[in-house]
Design a protein around this motif. Sequence first.
Motif, PDB file in Angstrom:
ATOM      1  N   HIS A 195      37.301  36.154  37.416  1.00 52.50           N
ATOM      2  CA  HIS A 195      37.285  36.980  36.217  1.00 52.50           C
ATOM      3  C   HIS A 195      36.474  38.270  36.402  1.00 52.50           C
ATOM      4  O   HIS A 195      35.873  38.779  35.450  1.00 52.50           O
ATOM      5  CB  HIS A 195      36.725  36.192  35.029  1.00 52.50           C
ATOM      6  CG  HIS A 195      37.499  34.950  34.721  1.00 52.50           C
ATOM      7  ND1 HIS A 195      38.840  34.961  34.461  1.00 52.50           N
ATOM      8  CD2 HIS A 195      37.112  33.653  34.642  1.00 52.50           C
ATOM      9  CE1 HIS A 195      39.256  33.726  34.224  1.00 52.50           C
ATOM     10  NE2 HIS A 195      38.224  32.912  34.345  1.00 52.50           N
ATOM     11  N   GLY A 196      36.486  38.789  37.618  1.00 51.29           N
ATOM     12  CA  GLY A 196      35.734  40.002  37.913  1.00 51.29           C
ATOM     13  C   GLY A 196      36.123  41.184  37.047  1.00 51.29           C
ATOM     14  O   GLY A 196      35.265  41.940  36.587  1.00 51.29           O
ATOM     15  N   LEU A 197      37.412  41.363  36.803  1.00 45.62           N
ATOM     16  CA  LEU A 197      37.873  42.479  35.980  1.00 45.62           C
ATOM     17  C   LEU A 197      37.371  42.347  34.538  1.00 45.62           C
ATOM     18  O   LEU A 197      36.914  43.322  33.940  1.00 45.62           O
ATOM     19  CB  LEU A 197      39.404  42.574  35.999  1.00 45.62           C
ATOM     20  CG  LEU A 197      40.014  43.730  35.214  1.00 45.62           C
ATOM     21  CD1 LEU A 197      39.505  45.065  35.739  1.00 45.62           C
ATOM     22  CD2 LEU A 197      41.529  43.665  35.293  1.00 45.62           C
ATOM     23  N   ALA A 198      37.428  41.145  34.003  1.00 46.34           N
ATOM     24  CA  ALA A 198      36.932  40.925  32.635  1.00 46.34           C
ATOM     25  C   ALA A 198      35.430  41.184  32.552  1.00 46.34           C
ATOM     26  O   ALA A 198      34.948  41.772  31.580  1.00 46.34           O
ATOM     27  CB  ALA A 198      37.240  39.499  32.181  1.00 46.34           C
ATOM     28  N   LEU A 229      29.530  44.293  33.120  1.00 47.80           N
ATOM     29  CA  LEU A 229      28.745  43.478  34.045  1.00 47.80           C
ATOM     30  C   LEU A 229      29.369  43.486  35.426  1.00 47.80           C
ATOM     31  O   LEU A 229      30.588  43.370  35.563  1.00 47.80           O
ATOM     32  CB  LEU A 229      28.687  42.022  33.579  1.00 47.80           C
ATOM     33  CG  LEU A 229      27.915  41.696  32.323  1.00 47.80           C
ATOM     34  CD1 LEU A 229      28.174  40.258  31.911  1.00 47.80           C
ATOM     35  CD2 LEU A 229      26.446  41.922  32.542  1.00 47.80           C
ATOM     36  N   SER A 230      28.541  43.594  36.434  1.00 50.22           N
ATOM     37  CA  SER A 230      29.029  43.370  37.786  1.00 50.22           C
ATOM     38  C   SER A 230      29.025  41.864  38.033  1.00 50.22           C
ATOM     39  O   SER A 230      28.381  41.103  37.297  1.00 50.22           O
ATOM     40  CB  SER A 230      28.128  44.065  38.808  1.00 50.22           C
ATOM     41  OG  SER A 230      26.866  43.435  38.857  1.00 50.22           O
ATOM     42  N   ARG A 231      29.715  41.438  39.053  1.00 59.77           N
ATOM     43  CA  ARG A 231      29.715  40.008  39.379  1.00 59.77           C
ATOM     44  C   ARG A 231      28.317  39.544  39.751  1.00 59.77           C
ATOM     45  O   ARG A 231      27.876  38.466  39.340  1.00 59.77           O
ATOM     46  CB  ARG A 231      30.686  39.742  40.522  1.00 59.77           C
ATOM     47  CG  ARG A 231      32.115  39.946  40.134  1.00 59.77           C
ATOM     48  CD  ARG A 231      33.040  39.825  41.308  1.00 59.77           C
ATOM     49  NE  ARG A 231      34.410  40.064  40.844  1.00 59.77           N
ATOM     50  CZ  ARG A 231      35.455  40.062  41.614  1.00 59.77           C
ATOM     51  NH1 ARG A 231      35.333  39.855  42.901  1.00 59.77           N
ATOM     52  NH2 ARG A 231      36.646  40.279  41.115  1.00 59.77           N
ATOM     53  N   ARG A 237      25.431  40.827  38.809  1.00 60.52           N
ATOM     54  CA  ARG A 237      24.583  40.776  37.606  1.00 60.52           C
ATOM     55  C   ARG A 237      24.887  39.530  36.785  1.00 60.52           C
ATOM     56  O   ARG A 237      23.990  38.859  36.268  1.00 60.52           O
ATOM     57  CB  ARG A 237      24.808  42.040  36.768  1.00 60.52           C
ATOM     58  CG  ARG A 237      24.051  42.083  35.463  1.00 60.52           C
ATOM     59  CD  ARG A 237      22.549  42.105  35.732  1.00 60.52           C
ATOM     60  NE  ARG A 237      21.795  41.919  34.524  1.00 60.52           N
ATOM     61  CZ  ARG A 237      21.137  42.892  33.901  1.00 60.52           C
ATOM     62  NH1 ARG A 237      21.150  44.101  34.402  1.00 60.52           N
ATOM     63  NH2 ARG A 237      20.485  42.648  32.808  1.00 60.52           N
ATOM     64  N   PHE A 238      26.166  39.194  36.649  1.00 66.75           N
ATOM     65  CA  PHE A 238      26.567  38.000  35.905  1.00 66.75           C
ATOM     66  C   PHE A 238      25.957  36.752  36.532  1.00 66.75           C
ATOM     67  O   PHE A 238      25.348  35.936  35.839  1.00 66.75           O
ATOM     68  CB  PHE A 238      28.095  37.893  35.867  1.00 66.75           C
ATOM     69  CG  PHE A 238      28.587  36.590  35.316  1.00 66.75           C
ATOM     70  CD1 PHE A 238      28.522  36.322  33.962  1.00 66.75           C
ATOM     71  CD2 PHE A 238      29.112  35.617  36.154  1.00 66.75           C
ATOM     72  CE1 PHE A 238      28.958  35.108  33.447  1.00 66.75           C
ATOM     73  CE2 PHE A 238      29.553  34.408  35.655  1.00 66.75           C
ATOM     74  CZ  PHE A 238      29.484  34.152  34.296  1.00 66.75           C
ATOM     75  N   VAL A 239      26.104  36.614  37.844  1.00 69.35           N
ATOM     76  CA  VAL A 239      25.572  35.430  38.529  1.00 69.35           C
ATOM     77  C   VAL A 239      24.057  35.372  38.392  1.00 69.35           C
ATOM     78  O   VAL A 239      23.486  34.317  38.095  1.00 69.35           O
ATOM     79  CB  VAL A 239      26.000  35.418  40.017  1.00 69.35           C
ATOM     80  CG1 VAL A 239      25.278  34.322  40.786  1.00 69.35           C
ATOM     81  CG2 VAL A 239      27.507  35.251  40.142  1.00 69.35           C
ATOM     82  N   ARG A 240      23.389  36.483  38.570  1.00 66.87           N
ATOM     83  CA  ARG A 240      21.931  36.536  38.452  1.00 66.87           C
ATOM     84  C   ARG A 240      21.476  36.141  37.046  1.00 66.87           C
ATOM     85  O   ARG A 240      20.539  35.365  36.876  1.00 66.87           O
ATOM     86  CB  ARG A 240      21.442  37.930  38.830  1.00 66.87           C
ATOM     87  CG  ARG A 240      19.961  38.015  39.023  1.00 66.87           C
ATOM     88  CD  ARG A 240      19.502  39.353  39.576  1.00 66.87           C
ATOM     89  NE  ARG A 240      20.145  40.468  38.914  1.00 66.87           N
ATOM     90  CZ  ARG A 240      20.715  41.480  39.554  1.00 66.87           C
ATOM     91  NH1 ARG A 240      20.744  41.507  40.865  1.00 66.87           N
ATOM     92  NH2 ARG A 240      21.262  42.471  38.879  1.00 66.87           N
ATOM     93  N   ASP A 241      22.157  36.663  36.029  1.00 64.33           N
ATOM     94  CA  ASP A 241      21.802  36.328  34.649  1.00 64.33           C
ATOM     95  C   ASP A 241      22.027  34.848  34.348  1.00 64.33           C
ATOM     96  O   ASP A 241      21.197  34.202  33.697  1.00 64.33           O
ATOM     97  CB  ASP A 241      22.599  37.185  33.665  1.00 64.33           C
ATOM     98  CG  ASP A 241      22.160  38.627  33.634  1.00 64.33           C
ATOM     99  OD1 ASP A 241      21.116  38.964  34.238  1.00 64.33           O
ATOM    100  OD2 ASP A 241      22.872  39.445  33.009  1.00 64.33           O
ATOM    101  N   VAL A 242      23.137  34.311  34.813  1.00 61.82           N
ATOM    102  CA  VAL A 242      23.422  32.889  34.583  1.00 61.82           C
ATOM    103  C   VAL A 242      22.376  32.019  35.271  1.00 61.82           C
ATOM    104  O   VAL A 242      21.877  31.057  34.677  1.00 61.82           O
ATOM    105  CB  VAL A 242      24.848  32.521  35.057  1.00 61.82           C
ATOM    106  CG1 VAL A 242      25.052  31.015  35.068  1.00 61.82           C
ATOM    107  CG2 VAL A 242      25.884  33.182  34.179  1.00 61.82           C
ATOM    108  N   LEU A 243      22.029  32.349  36.513  1.00 62.70           N
ATOM    109  CA  LEU A 243      21.016  31.572  37.231  1.00 62.70           C
ATOM    110  C   LEU A 243      19.676  31.593  36.493  1.00 62.70           C
ATOM    111  O   LEU A 243      19.002  30.568  36.378  1.00 62.70           O
ATOM    112  CB  LEU A 243      20.832  32.104  38.648  1.00 62.70           C
ATOM    113  CG  LEU A 243      21.978  31.853  39.616  1.00 62.70           C
ATOM    114  CD1 LEU A 243      21.729  32.585  40.930  1.00 62.70           C
ATOM    115  CD2 LEU A 243      22.185  30.378  39.863  1.00 62.70           C
ATOM    116  N   THR A 244      19.304  32.747  35.980  1.00 57.60           N
ATOM    117  CA  THR A 244      18.047  32.870  35.239  1.00 57.60           C
ATOM    118  C   THR A 244      18.070  32.031  33.965  1.00 57.60           C
ATOM    119  O   THR A 244      17.133  31.262  33.692  1.00 57.60           O
ATOM    120  CB  THR A 244      17.782  34.345  34.891  1.00 57.60           C
ATOM    121  OG1 THR A 244      17.703  35.097  36.100  1.00 57.60           O
ATOM    122  CG2 THR A 244      16.497  34.508  34.107  1.00 57.60           C
TER     123      THR A 244
END
Length: 52
Positions: free
Chosen positions: A21-24, A30-32, A34-41
């Motif tokens: 879902h990179g385009l969404a 959000l970059s991919r 940034r998304f992963v970093r935010d979810v991990l946090t």
Amino acid sequence: MLTGCWWGLMLGTVTVVAVDHGLALRCLGLSRTRFVRDVLTLFGGAVSASVR
């Protein structure tokens, strides 16, 4: 052991979302990475709060 299972499930899910879902994510500003970093946090905070 249960915490490890939750982490495994989350890592699989966040990987699928970031790859598929990179385009969404980009449309949401959000970059991919940034998304992963935010979810991990957020997930790390939730898991540590539930273990206490």
